[in-house]
Motif scaffolding. Structure first.
Motif, PDB file in Angstrom:
ATOM      1  N   PHE A 207       0.821  -1.206   0.000  1.00 37.91           N
ATOM      2  CA  PHE A 207       0.000   0.000   0.000  1.00 37.91           C
ATOM      3  C   PHE A 207       0.861   1.264   0.000  1.00 37.91           C
ATOM      4  N   ILE A 208       1.883   1.309   0.851  1.00 41.28           N
ATOM      5  CA  ILE A 208       2.706   2.517   0.894  1.00 41.28           C
ATOM      6  C   ILE A 208       3.562   2.632  -0.375  1.00 41.28           C
ATOM      7  N   GLU A 209       3.996   1.498  -0.910  1.00 42.11           N
ATOM      8  CA  GLU A 209       4.765   1.567  -2.156  1.00 42.11           C
ATOM      9  C   GLU A 209       3.917   2.089  -3.305  1.00 42.11           C
ATOM     10  N   ARG A 210       2.664   1.668  -3.347  1.00 38.50           N
ATOM     11  CA  ARG A 210       1.769   2.170  -4.399  1.00 38.50           C
ATOM     12  C   ARG A 210       1.423   3.631  -4.152  1.00 38.50           C
ATOM     13  N   GLN A 211       1.295   4.021  -2.888  1.00 38.41           N
ATOM     14  CA  GLN A 211       1.013   5.408  -2.549  1.00 38.41           C
ATOM     15  C   GLN A 211       2.149   6.320  -3.019  1.00 38.41           C
ATOM     16  N   ILE A 212       3.379   5.904  -2.789  1.00 34.14           N
ATOM     17  CA  ILE A 212       4.535   6.685  -3.266  1.00 34.14           C
ATOM     18  C   ILE A 212       4.526   6.750  -4.787  1.00 34.14           C
ATOM     19  N   GLU A 213       4.203   5.634  -5.407  1.00 38.89           N
ATOM     20  CA  GLU A 213       4.195   5.579  -6.873  1.00 38.89           C
ATOM     21  C   GLU A 213       3.150   6.521  -7.457  1.00 38.89           C
ATOM     22  N   LEU A 214       1.976   6.591  -6.839  1.00 38.12           N
ATOM     23  CA  LEU A 214       0.915   7.459  -7.349  1.00 38.12           C
ATOM     24  C   LEU A 214       1.227   8.934  -7.099  1.00 38.12           C
ATOM     25  N   VAL A 215       1.826   9.252  -5.962  1.00 34.06           N
ATOM     26  CA  VAL A 215       2.200  10.650  -5.684  1.00 34.06           C
ATOM     27  C   VAL A 215       3.368  11.061  -6.571  1.00 34.06           C
ATOM     28  N   ASN A 216       4.318  10.127  -6.782  1.00 35.84           N
ATOM     29  CA  ASN A 216       5.486  10.357  -7.626  1.00 35.84           C
ATOM     30  C   ASN A 216       6.237  11.634  -7.224  1.00 35.84           C
ATOM     31  N   PRO A 217       6.702  11.720  -5.977  1.00 41.16           N
ATOM     32  CA  PRO A 217       7.417  12.919  -5.549  1.00 41.16           C
ATOM     33  C   PRO A 217       8.813  12.979  -6.174  1.00 41.16           C
ATOM     34  N   LYS A 218       9.382  14.181  -6.152  1.00 45.90           N
ATOM     35  CA  LYS A 218      10.755  14.324  -6.635  1.00 45.90           C
ATOM     36  C   LYS A 218      11.766  13.892  -5.569  1.00 45.90           C
ATOM     37  N   VAL A 219      11.359  14.048  -4.291  1.00 43.66           N
ATOM     38  CA  VAL A 219      12.235  13.675  -3.182  1.00 43.66           C
ATOM     39  C   VAL A 219      11.400  12.954  -2.124  1.00 43.66           C
ATOM     40  N   LEU A 220      11.965  11.885  -1.582  1.00 46.33           N
ATOM     41  CA  LEU A 220      11.317  11.129  -0.514  1.00 46.33           C
ATOM     42  C   LEU A 220      12.166  11.262   0.747  1.00 46.33           C
ATOM     43  N   VAL A 221      11.509  11.530   1.884  1.00 45.36           N
ATOM     44  CA  VAL A 221      12.191  11.579   3.175  1.00 45.36           C
ATOM     45  C   VAL A 221      11.665  10.444   4.031  1.00 45.36           C
ATOM     46  N   ASN A 222      12.570   9.593   4.491  1.00 51.27           N
ATOM     47  CA  ASN A 222      12.215   8.487   5.388  1.00 51.27           C
ATOM     48  C   ASN A 222      12.423   8.944   6.823  1.00 51.27           C
ATOM     49  N   LEU A 223      11.324   9.082   7.553  1.00 46.17           N
ATOM     50  CA  LEU A 223      11.383   9.540   8.939  1.00 46.17           C
ATOM     51  C   LEU A 223      11.566   8.342   9.861  1.00 46.17           C
ATOM     52  N   GLY A 224      12.788   8.096  10.288  1.00 42.35           N
ATOM     53  CA  GLY A 224      13.054   7.010  11.220  1.00 42.35           C
ATOM     54  C   GLY A 224      13.546   5.743  10.546  1.00 42.35           C
ATOM     55  N   GLY A 225      14.146   4.874  11.373  1.00 40.00           N
ATOM     56  CA  GLY A 225      14.723   3.636  10.875  1.00 40.00           C
ATOM     57  C   GLY A 225      13.750   2.678  10.223  1.00 40.00           C
ATOM     58  N   ARG A 246      19.932   8.026  -0.633  1.00 39.22           N
ATOM     59  CA  ARG A 246      19.672   6.678  -1.125  1.00 39.22           C
ATOM     60  C   ARG A 246      18.641   6.767  -2.245  1.00 39.22           C
ATOM     61  N   VAL A 247      18.218   5.632  -2.732  1.00 31.71           N
ATOM     62  CA  VAL A 247      17.239   5.594  -3.821  1.00 31.71           C
ATOM     63  C   VAL A 247      16.118   4.641  -3.451  1.00 31.71           C
ATOM     64  N   HIS A 248      14.872   5.125  -3.584  1.00 32.65           N
ATOM     65  CA  HIS A 248      13.706   4.248  -3.479  1.00 32.65           C
ATOM     66  C   HIS A 248      13.225   3.944  -4.892  1.00 32.65           C
ATOM     67  N   THR A 249      13.086   2.671  -5.190  1.00 32.45           N
ATOM     68  CA  THR A 249      12.615   2.252  -6.510  1.00 32.45           C
ATOM     69  C   THR A 249      11.177   1.777  -6.404  1.00 32.45           C
ATOM     70  N   THR A 250      10.280   2.392  -7.173  1.00 31.44           N
ATOM     71  CA  THR A 250       8.863   2.036  -7.130  1.00 31.44           C
ATOM     72  C   THR A 250       8.651   0.697  -7.834  1.00 31.44           C
ATOM     73  N   PRO A 251       7.487   0.076  -7.627  1.00 29.91           N
ATOM     74  CA  PRO A 251       7.207  -1.198  -8.305  1.00 29.91           C
ATOM     75  C   PRO A 251       7.303  -1.108  -9.828  1.00 29.91           C
ATOM     76  N   SER A 252       7.063   0.081 -10.391  1.00 32.26           N
ATOM     77  CA  SER A 252       7.155   0.229 -11.853  1.00 32.26           C
ATOM     78  C   SER A 252       8.570   0.559 -12.310  1.00 32.26           C
ATOM     79  N   GLY A 253       9.499   0.735 -11.363  1.00 32.10           N
ATOM     80  CA  GLY A 253      10.891   0.965 -11.738  1.00 32.10           C
ATOM     81  C   GLY A 253      11.365   2.398 -11.661  1.00 32.10           C
ATOM     82  N   THR A 254      10.535   3.326 -11.212  1.00 36.17           N
ATOM     83  CA  THR A 254      10.947   4.719 -11.086  1.00 36.17           C
ATOM     84  C   THR A 254      11.866   4.888  -9.886  1.00 36.17           C
TER      85      THR A 254
END
Length: 293
Positions: A207-225, A246-254
């Motif tokens: 769910f969160i991976e798809r949420q990131i993919e749909l928002v498609n931000p330019k920068v992602l910040v991971n709050l906490g370990g 670092r790099v987060h890769t979405t399920p579609s490869g972005t």
């Protein structure tokens, strides 16, 4: 053998006193020449059913049933029905989550899919689904671990003390909730604010991976370990991860640039490390400027 001499009257009196003492203490049986294992005698004795009461009720026969009937084992009662095992999320639920997340083409559809999903046990102890807050069109997306008590009550992420500190951190680099989109890896509050189990995290991951993919931000910040480990597929601790792109890769490869940083709740407990988070947010601000320019 030597013959026994007759005891004197005084000795007989002493013997009577000793025997009386033993009798009062419960030792009412003389010792034998050979030891007797009375426990073995009890164990070898066949079990017997209690004798029926000698007093018969009026109108009932007083004769006892035959001995065979008395020595037969009583009928066994039917075994109690087995209790169903407690529901534990399994791989089937994680697969269902991936299927539902993949079918969602908009954030609204994803919200609806998550609201109808019953495969995570956290849903049944939480008050609300905590989906997201902020601007889904923003270039910056921040992802924490799981909602707390205040977030569970309001249905929004980062609204308690941690959220107030996060607002100040965003303001320090010229941002606010209108210029960021905020969510969590886990959308339901764990009971007692306990740490989500790895199984619960894996079920919610699609769910969160798809949420990131749909928002498609330019920068992602991971709050906490936990957020960093889940979305960056790493086992390193946050103090080693923070401050390094670092790099987060979405399920579609972005590929999305990701900055792991310290969670606001940790900074409330360890104020001396706020300077580290400040440096991380400066890096985020500079990255956003470079990507927007």
């Amino acid at each position: 053998m030597c013959g026994m001499t007759a005891a004197s009257p005084d000795h007989r009196a002493d013997l009577r006193d000793i025997l009386a003492f033993y009798a009062e203490a419960g030792a009412d049986e003389a010792l034998a020449e050979e030891p007797v294992d009375r426990f073995a005698a009890v164990a070898s004795r066949p079990a017997q059913l209690p004798e029926p009461s000698a007093r018969a009720e009026p109108g009932l026969p007083t004769t006892r049933p035959p001995a065979r009937a008395r020595t037969e084992n009583p009928p066994r009662s039917a075994p109690a029905p087995a209790r169903p095992a407690a529901a534990v999320p399994d791989e089937a639920q994680a697969a269902l989550a991936r299927e539902l997340a993949g079918k969602a083409s908009t954030l609204a559809e994803l919200h609806e899919a998550m609201a109808s999903f019953d495969g995570c046990n956290l849903k049944f102890t939480a008050k609300n689904l905590v989906f997201a807050d902020g601007n889904p069109e923003a270039d910056l997306m921040l992802v924490g671990e799981a909602p707390g008590r205040d977030e569970d009550l309001e249905g929004l992420p980062f609204v308690g003390r941690s959220g107030q500190l996060l607002n100040r951190m965003l303001a320090a680099v010229g941002l606010d909730r209108n210029s960021a989109y905020i969510a969590n890896v886990i959308p339901w509050r764990p009971p007692g604010n306990r740490t989500p189990t790895p199984h619960e995290t894996e079920i919610c991951r699609p769910f969160i991976e798809r949420q990131i993919e749909l928002v498609n931000p330019k920068v992602l910040v991971n709050l906490g370990g936990p957020s960093a480990k889940t979305l960056l597929n790493t086992t390193e601790g946050i103090l080693r991860l923070r401050g390094n792109w670092r790099v987060h890769t979405t399920p579609s490869g972005t590929a999305i640039p990701a900055m792991p940083t310290l969670h606001p709740a940790y900074l409330l407990r360890t104020p001396a490390h706020k300077r580290l988070a400040w440096r991380d947010f400066i890096e985020v601000k500079m990255k956003l400027r470079s990507l927007q320019g």
